[in-house]
Design a protein around this motif. Structure first.
Motif, PDB file in Angstrom:
ATOM      1  N   THR A  59      45.080  35.195  55.030  1.00 44.33           N
ATOM      2  CA  THR A  59      44.723  36.476  55.342  1.00 44.33           C
ATOM      3  C   THR A  59      44.287  36.895  56.544  1.00 44.33           C
ATOM      4  O   THR A  59      43.853  36.012  57.361  1.00 44.33           O
ATOM      5  N   ASP A  60      44.474  38.138  57.210  1.00 47.66           N
ATOM      6  CA  ASP A  60      43.968  38.658  58.380  1.00 47.66           C
ATOM      7  C   ASP A  60      42.431  39.110  58.479  1.00 47.66           C
ATOM      8  O   ASP A  60      41.917  39.548  59.145  1.00 47.66           O
ATOM      9  N   SER A  61      41.789  38.900  57.171  1.00 44.10           N
ATOM     10  CA  SER A  61      40.597  39.413  56.810  1.00 44.10           C
ATOM     11  C   SER A  61      39.737  38.268  56.261  1.00 44.10           C
ATOM     12  O   SER A  61      40.163  37.312  55.879  1.00 44.10           O
ATOM     13  N   THR A  62      38.199  38.387  56.585  1.00 41.47           N
ATOM     14  CA  THR A  62      37.436  37.266  56.160  1.00 41.47           C
ATOM     15  C   THR A  62      37.286  37.566  54.331  1.00 41.47           C
ATOM     16  O   THR A  62      36.956  38.611  54.131  1.00 41.47           O
ATOM     17  N   VAL A  63      37.519  36.387  53.775  1.00 43.66           N
ATOM     18  CA  VAL A  63      37.382  36.225  52.201  1.00 43.66           C
ATOM     19  C   VAL A  63      35.644  36.088  51.914  1.00 43.66           C
ATOM     20  O   VAL A  63      35.303  35.038  52.674  1.00 43.66           O
ATOM     21  N   GLU A  64      34.981  37.018  51.528  1.00 42.27           N
ATOM     22  CA  GLU A  64      33.550  36.969  51.090  1.00 42.27           C
ATOM     23  C   GLU A  64      33.464  36.145  49.848  1.00 42.27           C
ATOM     24  O   GLU A  64      32.414  35.307  49.825  1.00 42.27           O
ATOM     25  N   LYS A  65      34.017  36.261  48.855  1.00 42.89           N
ATOM     26  CA  LYS A  65      33.870  35.972  47.585  1.00 42.89           C
ATOM     27  C   LYS A  65      35.027  35.727  46.771  1.00 42.89           C
ATOM     28  O   LYS A  65      35.995  36.379  47.067  1.00 42.89           O
ATOM     29  N   VAL A  66      34.915  34.546  46.047  1.00 47.57           N
ATOM     30  CA  VAL A  66      36.266  34.114  45.216  1.00 47.57           C
ATOM     31  C   VAL A  66      35.807  34.121  43.612  1.00 47.57           C
ATOM     32  O   VAL A  66      34.882  33.505  43.309  1.00 47.57           O
ATOM     33  N   ASN A  67      36.348  34.790  42.732  1.00 45.61           N
ATOM     34  CA  ASN A  67      36.330  34.627  41.256  1.00 45.61           C
ATOM     35  C   ASN A  67      37.467  34.386  40.525  1.00 45.61           C
ATOM     36  O   ASN A  67      38.728  34.809  40.873  1.00 45.61           O
ATOM     37  N   VAL A  68      37.702  33.358  39.816  1.00 39.57           N
ATOM     38  CA  VAL A  68      38.576  32.772  39.072  1.00 39.57           C
ATOM     39  C   VAL A  68      38.349  32.861  37.571  1.00 39.57           C
ATOM     40  O   VAL A  68      37.498  32.423  37.117  1.00 39.57           O
ATOM     41  N   THR A  69      39.289  33.712  36.905  1.00 37.48           N
ATOM     42  CA  THR A  69      39.127  33.848  35.392  1.00 37.48           C
ATOM     43  C   THR A  69      40.301  33.508  34.692  1.00 37.48           C
ATOM     44  O   THR A  69      41.509  33.685  35.306  1.00 37.48           O
ATOM     45  N   ASN A  70      39.887  32.819  33.537  1.00 38.57           N
ATOM     46  CA  ASN A  70      41.292  32.526  32.800  1.00 38.57           C
ATOM     47  C   ASN A  70      41.590  34.064  31.902  1.00 38.57           C
ATOM     48  O   ASN A  70      41.016  35.073  32.100  1.00 38.57           O
ATOM     49  N   MET A  71      42.548  33.954  30.876  1.00 42.76           N
ATOM     50  CA  MET A  71      43.315  35.010  30.480  1.00 42.76           C
ATOM     51  C   MET A  71      42.347  35.748  29.236  1.00 42.76           C
ATOM     52  O   MET A  71      42.486  36.887  28.849  1.00 42.76           O
ATOM     53  N   VAL A  72      41.408  34.920  29.115  1.00 39.90           N
ATOM     54  CA  VAL A  72      40.222  35.652  27.957  1.00 39.90           C
ATOM     55  C   VAL A  72      39.003  36.064  28.798  1.00 39.90           C
ATOM     56  O   VAL A  72      38.122  36.341  28.141  1.00 39.90           O
ATOM     57  N   GLY A  73      39.165  36.086  30.088  1.00 34.13           N
ATOM     58  CA  GLY A  73      38.128  36.635  30.764  1.00 34.13           C
ATOM     59  C   GLY A  73      36.874  35.558  30.986  1.00 34.13           C
ATOM     60  O   GLY A  73      35.938  36.171  31.541  1.00 34.13           O
ATOM     61  N   GLN A  74      36.893  34.493  31.017  1.00 33.71           N
ATOM     62  CA  GLN A  74      35.985  33.380  31.294  1.00 33.71           C
ATOM     63  C   GLN A  74      36.023  33.103  32.446  1.00 33.71           C
ATOM     64  O   GLN A  74      37.149  32.685  33.164  1.00 33.71           O
ATOM     65  N   ARG A  75      34.822  33.149  33.425  1.00 32.33           N
ATOM     66  CA  ARG A  75      34.869  32.975  34.714  1.00 32.33           C
ATOM     67  C   ARG A  75      34.962  31.333  34.745  1.00 32.33           C
ATOM     68  O   ARG A  75      34.091  30.507  34.320  1.00 32.33           O
ATOM     69  N   MET A  76      35.872  30.726  35.737  1.00 31.95           N
ATOM     70  CA  MET A  76      35.962  29.306  35.927  1.00 31.95           C
ATOM     71  C   MET A  76      35.150  28.969  36.999  1.00 31.95           C
ATOM     72  O   MET A  76      34.879  29.845  38.208  1.00 31.95           O
ATOM     73  N   ASN A  77      34.709  27.654  37.024  1.00 31.90           N
ATOM     74  CA  ASN A  77      33.743  27.124  38.097  1.00 31.90           C
ATOM     75  C   ASN A  77      34.731  26.440  39.161  1.00 31.90           C
ATOM     76  O   ASN A  77      35.235  25.213  38.709  1.00 31.90           O
ATOM     77  N   VAL A  78      35.061  26.908  40.222  1.00 31.52           N
ATOM     78  CA  VAL A  78      35.867  26.465  41.258  1.00 31.52           C
ATOM     79  C   VAL A  78      35.324  26.492  42.464  1.00 31.52           C
ATOM     80  O   VAL A  78      34.244  26.932  42.934  1.00 31.52           O
TER      81      VAL A  78
END
Length: 93
Positions: free
Chosen positions: A38-57
């Motif tokens: 990306t040409d912008s700075t990524v501040e934060k990343v969230n990864v969720t599965n299809m039932v909305g649970q946030r994954m630890n990555v």
């Protein structure tokens, strides 16, 4: 009889205020390491599965480590430095 009143307005909801961001997330599908370009700075990343649970990555140096996740479909949400959020669907093999 009926009367129709029409006025011109300049205020409204438009996309002209949004900045176009160049973004690439690859490879998709992935075996574990997902690269972000990306040409912008990524501040934060969230990864969720299809039932909305946030994954630890782990996220560092524009890479997301998804190796510990099971096979499936995930939503990767990136929050950029300017506050804009971008979501992409990613398949983990």
């Amino acid at each position: 009889s009926s009367v129709r009143c029409m006025t011109e307005t300049t205020a409204g909801l438009g996309t002209s205020d949004l900045k176009k961001i160049s973004l690439g997330i690859y490879p998709n599908p992935t075996n574990g390491i997902l690269n972000i370009k990306t040409d912008s700075t990524v501040e934060k990343v969230n990864v969720t599965n299809m039932v909305g649970q946030r994954m630890n990555v782990q996220f560092s140096e524009n890479q997301i480590n998804m190796q510990s996740l099971q096979k499936g479909i995930y939503i990767v949400e990136l929050q950029l430095k300017d506050g804009q959020k971008i979501s992409k669907k990613v398949i983990k093999n």
